[in-house]
Design an enzyme around this catalytic site. Structure first.
Site, PDB file in Angstrom:
ATOM      1  N   LEU A  94       0.931  -1.075  -0.041  1.00  0.00           N
ATOM      2  CA  LEU A  94       0.052   0.091  -0.113  1.00  0.00           C
ATOM      3  C   LEU A  94       0.935   1.382   0.072  1.00  0.00           C
ATOM      4  CD1 LEU A  94      -2.652  -0.810   2.633  1.00  0.00           C
ATOM      5  CD2 LEU A  94      -2.863  -1.093   0.340  1.00  0.00           C
ATOM      6  N   ASP A  95       0.489   2.291  -0.686  1.00  0.00           N
ATOM      7  CA  ASP A  95       1.135   3.508  -0.616  1.00  0.00           C
ATOM      8  C   ASP A  95       1.372   4.016   0.734  1.00  0.00           C
ATOM      9  OD1 ASP A  95       1.119   3.317  -3.294  1.00  0.00           O
ATOM     10  OD2 ASP A  95      -0.468   4.749  -3.724  1.00  0.00           O
ATOM     11  N   ARG A  96       2.310   4.723   1.153  1.00  0.00           N
ATOM     12  CA  ARG A  96       2.672   5.253   2.463  1.00  0.00           C
ATOM     13  C   ARG A  96       1.446   5.822   3.185  1.00  0.00           C
ATOM     14  NH1 ARG A  96       4.975   9.901   4.850  1.00  0.00           N
ATOM     15  NH2 ARG A  96       5.419  10.826   2.918  1.00  0.00           N
TER      16      ARG A  96
END
Length: 593
Positions: free
Chosen positions: A306-308
């Site tokens: 997942l993106d940060r």
């Protein structure tokens, strides 16, 4: 050929006797000879079995085809003799001249083997054991050890987790600064360049003066030898180690919630602002390290990322076998992923499908846009609610491209409400609605970085340190250091800095035998989950005279700034389903502050 076989047969018969007479001297063997004759019916079917070598010759042709028996297996018999003097006698006292010739050859072979055993360094015969002895170096030549085998997988252990500790403040999880070794082998493009050239062109997170002073203090090591001279030319297999004082950005202080742990998979609800694994400036403030430090969980296999700034369901495999099975499901698109987000404006009702291809503009910054040359994508959207200002949208990505949901929503004209990249005004008045920008990719990238630089929000972008330095207008041009450079470096680090102060700091870096990378100062395990004034002081008082970050006082980001309104709500497979609660911002009664 027959004479040759007769000679070998005769010598073997002599060696199988308990006593052998040579030059009127009788010698006894301490143990039976390892070479034996079996099933000798005629010379054409001679079978010579050397039990020590486990080698069996079944025919005369195989026996006489090479010198191995004569050079190697006869010497096995010579080592069973009680006296090595026997290998140096002239020949067996017999009238057969052909036997004399054979034993003379045997004597010479045994003599060479005996000498090789006594002085193996002088011997050029035989296979040299790998790593056994250093190569003779010419005057001024530098020894380079062979490369060590490295674990192809990434695995972190307690040794890594104990590098530093956490403390909590203002709703944020923070990491105490710590010393860390960056390690790498010489890359192909570095061969023939000096350390000075490599640092000036490849490691631009710090000015060149920093590396000059760090080398003087032993923080830069080449093949584990401190290098105080950056003019050394790099060669293949050189191993470089650079010790730095590391600072990590804070993340949201919400604890990690474990949704499922059944021995095969581990499922967590990832908070926003937290990377999945170490990358860029993040190491301990990542999901992998937090699970290891606080839950003792390690050896996980990443199934997806997942993106940060994205929160929600995150899967890990506990074993390699489970990881491979889940990878097959991902490749075959048997995993159904469901996200929710809050976008600007009133999103249309009904099902909206976007199939625009996506192209990566910059891998370093992580910037993408819709482009005909991009990769095929498909995302299905459906509005869930509308509060008069923004809409909550259900997102079903049928492919897995980088920033796919965010880019497609921007293309449709409904960017995520607080997206720091694709909601930026740097894209133009329409913010790239319909793919229209009116600028090149380079101009777009510069505009986005400049906007965040002016807002002092570069920490919201996942960009490496060297890009941060360039955007912040830090001077990084390569210059040849002069003799008067070191005092100037010392003055630039601290107004009260002296060379002895910096040397003392270097001693602290390398003087702790129990924990070489630990930060000097107290580190109580019970203090990891408590926000106290003493823990804050312990972190802020740990300063390094060479560290530029120690000089800067950065304002903490707010918890709201670290959250993007995009959440992985559900992951569903053929025989499993994992989901989380809706975040507060996705509820119908949510009102933006």
């Amino acid at each position: 050929m027959v004479r040759y076989i007769k000679n070998i047969f005769y010598v073997l018969q002599i060696f199988n006797k308990r006593e052998i007479t040579l030059n009127n001297r009788t010698l006894s063997r301490a143990r039976p000879c390892n070479a034996q004759l079996t099933n000798v019916t005629n010379y054409s079917d001679l079978i010579c079995k050397v039990t020590k070598e486990h080698t069996l010759y079944n025919s005369v042709n195989e026996l006489s085809s090479g010198p191995r028996l004569h050079q190697n297996h006869f010497t096995v018999m010579s080592h069973t003799m009680e006296s090595t003097e026997m290998t140096r006698v002239s020949a067996v006292n017999t009238s057969n001249t052909s036997v004399n010739s054979t034993t003379d050859e045997l004597k010479e072979t045994c003599k060479r083997k005996s000498e090789e055993k006594e002085d193996p360094e002088k011997s050029s015969r035989g296979k040299r054991r790998r790593g056994g002895g250093k190569k003779q170096l010419r005057t001024g030549e530098r020894y380079i050890p062979p490369p060590q085998k490295r674990n192809p997988g990434v695995s972190f252990s307690k040794e890594h987790f104990d590098e530093t500790t956490y403390y909590f403040e203002g709703g944020l999880r923070k990491v105490r600064p710590y010393y860390f070794d960056f390690k790498t082998y010489c890359k192909g493009r570095w061969i023939g360049k000096t350390l000075l050239e490599v640092f000036s062109s490849e490691f631009r997170a710090e000015p060149l003066e920093y590396y000059v002073m760090a080398s003087k203090l032993g923080r830069i090591r080449l093949n584990e030898t401190p290098m105080d001279d950056l003019s050394v030319t790099l060669r293949n297999n050189d191993f470089l180690r650079n010790t730095v004082h590391r600072h990590e950005p804070p993340v949201v202080g919400r604890p990690l919630e474990i949704l499922e742990d059944n021995g095969e998979v581990l499922v967590v609800d990832k908070p926003a602002s937290m990377p999945v694994h170490p990358c860029g400036r993040f190491r301990h403030n990542t999901v992998i390290f937090i699970l290891g430090k606080e839950r003792g969980i390690c050896g996980l296999h990443t199934v997806h990322r997942l993106d940060r700034l994205t929160s929600g369901v995150l899967l890990f495999a506990r074993t390699l076998e489970v990881s491979q099975k889940l990878d097959v499901l991902v490749r075959d698109r048997q995993l159904e992923k469901e996200y929710v987000c809050r976008v600007e404006g009133e999103f249309p009702e009904g099902e909206i499908i976007c199939e625009e291809p996506i192209l990566v503009v910059s891998f370093k910054v992580g910037l993408c846009r819709v482009h005909p040359k991009g990769k095929d994508c498909r995302t299905v959207f459906q509005r869930l609610s509308w509060n008069g200002h923004s809409s909550v949208v259900r997102c079903l990505p049928l492919t897995g491209r980088t920033h796919q949901i965010r880019v497609h929503l921007q293309f449709l004209g409904y960017p995520i409400l607080n997206d720091p990249v694709y909601g930026s005004s740097a894209w133009g008045p329409q913010r790239a609605k319909g793919g229209l920008m009116g600028m090149s990719d380079d101009e777009l990238l510069k505009a986005i970085l400049e906007e965040h630089r002016l807002k002092e929000s570069l920490h919201l972008l996942d960009i490496p340190d060297e890009v941060l330095v360039q955007v912040s207008n830090v001077q990084t041009d390569a210059q040849t250091p002069q003799p008067e450079l070191l005092p100037r470096v010392c003055n630039s680090v601290s107004s009260n800095c002296t060379l002895s102060d910096v040397e003392q700091s270097a001693i602290q870096v390398h003087s702790s035998p129990a924990l070489p990378g630990a930060v000097p100062g107290p580190a109580d395990e019970n203090d990891q989950t408590e926000s106290t004034e003493s823990s804050h002081l312990a972190a802020t008082n740990t300063k390094d005279p060479l560290c530029s970050e120690c000089k800067i006082v950065r304002p903490d980001p707010t918890e709201k700034e670290l959250i993007m309104y995009l959440h992985a709500l559900r992951y569903k497979g053929p025989d499993f389903e994992y989901s989380t609660r809706l975040p507060d911002w996705a509820k119908d009664d949510w009102i933006e502050d």
